[in-house]
Design a protein around this motif. Structure first.
Motif, PDB file in Angstrom:
ATOM      1  N   LYS A  49       3.772   7.741 -15.868  1.00 28.65           N
ATOM      2  CA  LYS A  49       4.841   8.346 -16.650  1.00 28.65           C
ATOM      3  C   LYS A  49       5.079   7.573 -17.925  1.00 28.65           C
TER       4      LYS A  49
ATOM      5  N   VAL B 222       0.840  -1.204   0.000  1.00 28.36           N
ATOM      6  CA  VAL B 222       0.000   0.000   0.000  1.00 28.36           C
ATOM      7  C   VAL B 222       0.870   1.247   0.000  1.00 28.36           C
ATOM      8  N   MET B 223       1.954   1.225   0.739  1.00 25.97           N
ATOM      9  CA  MET B 223       2.833   2.397   0.777  1.00 25.97           C
ATOM     10  C   MET B 223       3.564   2.593  -0.548  1.00 25.97           C
ATOM     11  N   GLN B 224       3.781   1.537  -1.281  1.00 24.86           N
ATOM     12  CA  GLN B 224       4.478   1.617  -2.557  1.00 24.86           C
ATOM     13  C   GLN B 224       3.549   2.014  -3.703  1.00 24.86           C
ATOM     14  N   LEU B 225       2.247   1.926  -3.519  1.00 26.50           N
ATOM     15  CA  LEU B 225       1.298   2.223  -4.599  1.00 26.50           C
ATOM     16  C   LEU B 225       1.485   3.604  -5.223  1.00 26.50           C
ATOM     17  N   PRO B 226       1.631   4.668  -4.437  1.00 26.53           N
ATOM     18  CA  PRO B 226       1.816   5.983  -5.087  1.00 26.53           C
ATOM     19  C   PRO B 226       3.050   6.012  -5.998  1.00 26.53           C
ATOM     20  N   ARG B 227       4.128   5.406  -5.554  1.00 27.62           N
ATOM     21  CA  ARG B 227       5.346   5.394  -6.366  1.00 27.62           C
ATOM     22  C   ARG B 227       5.149   4.544  -7.624  1.00 27.62           C
TER      23      ARG B 227
ATOM     24  N   SER C 260       2.263   3.872  -9.088  1.00 33.68           N
ATOM     25  CA  SER C 260       1.320   4.537  -9.994  1.00 33.68           C
ATOM     26  C   SER C 260       1.992   5.688 -10.740  1.00 33.68           C
ATOM     27  N   LYS C 261       2.914   6.417 -10.109  1.00 33.08           N
ATOM     28  CA  LYS C 261       3.634   7.491 -10.797  1.00 33.08           C
ATOM     29  C   LYS C 261       4.459   6.919 -11.936  1.00 33.08           C
TER      30      LYS C 261
END
Length: 134
Positions: A129, A117-122, A124-125
């Motif tokens: 891209k 869950v903590m890695q999802l933003p990274r 998704s970026k």
């Protein structure tokens, strides 16, 4: 007035023989042991309910408690480390080890979920891209 003087008082009055004093003192010892076990169980239950981290230290400090009842409480409240210790004390080493391993497996799975869950933003970026770049 002390307990011993209460026990000796009837002897002075001639109501009890010396041989009758011993069973009374034994009865008092048994009663006190039972009361202490009950007190220990109530303390363990309160700690299980409100202060999980203190249960293990409490049971390591006090030895006059019923292991089976405390084990039941620890299982009921999900206190794995203490339940594992109690299983060891009753000689069920295999169950103690299995309980500890299963608890570690659950914690590891939870850690993986949190990490994902903590890695999802990274992630998704990176994904967005790449889509914008094409």
């Amino acid at each position: 007035m002390s307990l011993s003087s209460l026990l000796m008082e009837p002897l002075e009055c001639g109501k009890l023989k010396k041989s009758e004093i011993f069973p009374i003192s034994q009865s008092v010892k048994v009663l006190l042991k039972f009361m202490f076990q009950l007190f220990s169980l109530l303390c363990a239950k309160l700690l299980c309910r409100y202060e999980h981290k203190s249960v293990l230290r409490f049971l390591e400090t006090f030895e006059n408690y019923r292991v089976e009842r405390c084990l039941h409480l620890c299982r009921e409240y999900g206190i794995v480390d203490t339940a594992s210790l109690l299983l060891e004390r009753v000689g069920d080493i295999g169950s103690a080890l299995l309980l500890a391993i299963s608890s570690l497996a659950e914690k590891f799975i939870l850690l993986l979920k949190v990490n994902t869950v903590m890695q999802l933003p990274r992630i998704s970026k990176l994904f967005f891209k790449q889509e914008r770049g094409h």
